[in-house]
Design a protein around this motif. Structure first.
Motif, PDB file in Angstrom:
ATOM      1  N   GLU A   1       0.829  -1.208   0.000  1.00 27.01           N
ATOM      2  CA  GLU A   1       0.000   0.000   0.000  1.00 27.01           C
ATOM      3  C   GLU A   1       0.864   1.258   0.000  1.00 27.01           C
ATOM      4  O   GLU A   1       0.615   2.202  -0.766  1.00 27.01           O
ATOM      5  N   VAL A   2       1.891   1.266   0.846  1.00 29.51           N
ATOM      6  CA  VAL A   2       2.785   2.427   0.925  1.00 29.51           C
ATOM      7  C   VAL A   2       3.493   2.657  -0.413  1.00 29.51           C
ATOM      8  O   VAL A   2       3.556   3.783  -0.923  1.00 29.51           O
TER       9      VAL A   2
ATOM     10  N   LYS B   1       1.080   3.944  -3.142  1.00 27.64           N
ATOM     11  CA  LYS B   1       0.772   5.367  -2.993  1.00 27.64           C
ATOM     12  C   LYS B   1       1.947   6.243  -3.416  1.00 27.64           C
ATOM     13  O   LYS B   1       1.761   7.400  -3.792  1.00 27.64           O
ATOM     14  N   ALA B   2       3.158   5.678  -3.347  1.00 24.23           N
ATOM     15  CA  ALA B   2       4.354   6.427  -3.749  1.00 24.23           C
ATOM     16  C   ALA B   2       4.587   6.359  -5.261  1.00 24.23           C
ATOM     17  O   ALA B   2       5.558   6.922  -5.761  1.00 24.23           O
TER      18      ALA B   2
END
Length: 216
Positions: free
Chosen positions: A19-20, A23-24
């Motif tokens: 997820e991180v 999003k990046a």
């Protein structure tokens, strides 16, 4: 888009990292077992692997060795508990690019990923480029400015380049554009617009990385 594979048997941690990274701006492939990771490595164009050091079955160190056999230049960041840092250092001796310890901060994860990807791109440049040609071509500041302007704008016409660089001597501009095209850094489309080639983009990335390293 840069493709990152996250290999970890911990479902929640794996999903959290995915997820991180998503999003990046990264594309993420997940694997819960080392065997699955090897299979995916043969099917997808992976740019970087985040690999848990301790997993059931095919463990992190053994998997790292298998990855090195299949893709010797693949950048790998090991994920380890703080108590296993010595093992992570051992993994780096076996070819891992870096390691992060659990629990980790989001900014720490993204910083490690960004750093390793930059180093991988530079290594790719170093091994795949004719450095004599690159250095000869980019030794001229006007040619560096031309590439920077084209990269910034995406595409530029000849006269737009002249105006942006405040160069009234069109013969000189044509001369430098010819050198950049012959080196494979620039090309023109059907509308005579100048744009970077993939090689030109790669070279500029390497130059920025090198300048950053020299400034550190």
């Amino acid at each position: 888009m840069t493709e990152i594979m996250v290999v970890d048997d911990d479902h929640d941690l794996r999903e959290s990292m995915a997820e991180v990274l998503g999003k990046a701006g990264f594309s993420v492939t997940q694997a819960s077992r080392g065997e699955d990771a090897l299979e995916l490595l043969g099917k997808k164009n992976i740019d970087l692997i985040l690999l848990d050091l301790v997993m059931p079955g095919l463990g992190g160190l053994e998997l790292l060795g298998r990855i090195r056999d299949k893709a010797p230049r693949m950048p790998v960041i090991m994920i380890t508990a703080f108590a296993s840092v010595e093992n992570a250092v051992a993994a780096m001796r076996q070819g891992a690019s870096d390691y992060i310890t659990k629990p980790f901060r989001i900014d720490g994860l993204l910083a490690a990923v960004g750093r390793v990807l930059e180093e991988a791109r530079f290594e790719s440049c170093r091994t795949s480029l004719d450095l004599d040609t690159v250095l000869s071509c980019l030794s001229n500041p006007l040619r560096r400015e031309i590439l920077a302007q084209v990269e910034q704008e995406g595409t530029l016409r000849f006269m737009d380049l002249c105006r942006k660089l405040e160069l009234e001597d069109h013969t000189k501009m044509n001369f430098h554009l010819k050198i950049l095209k012959e080196a494979g850094f620039l090309q023109q489309d059907e509308n005579k617009l100048y744009l970077l080639t993939s090689l030109g983009t790669q070279v500029l990335g390497c130059v920025r990385f090198l300048m950053k390293k020299l400034a550190d």
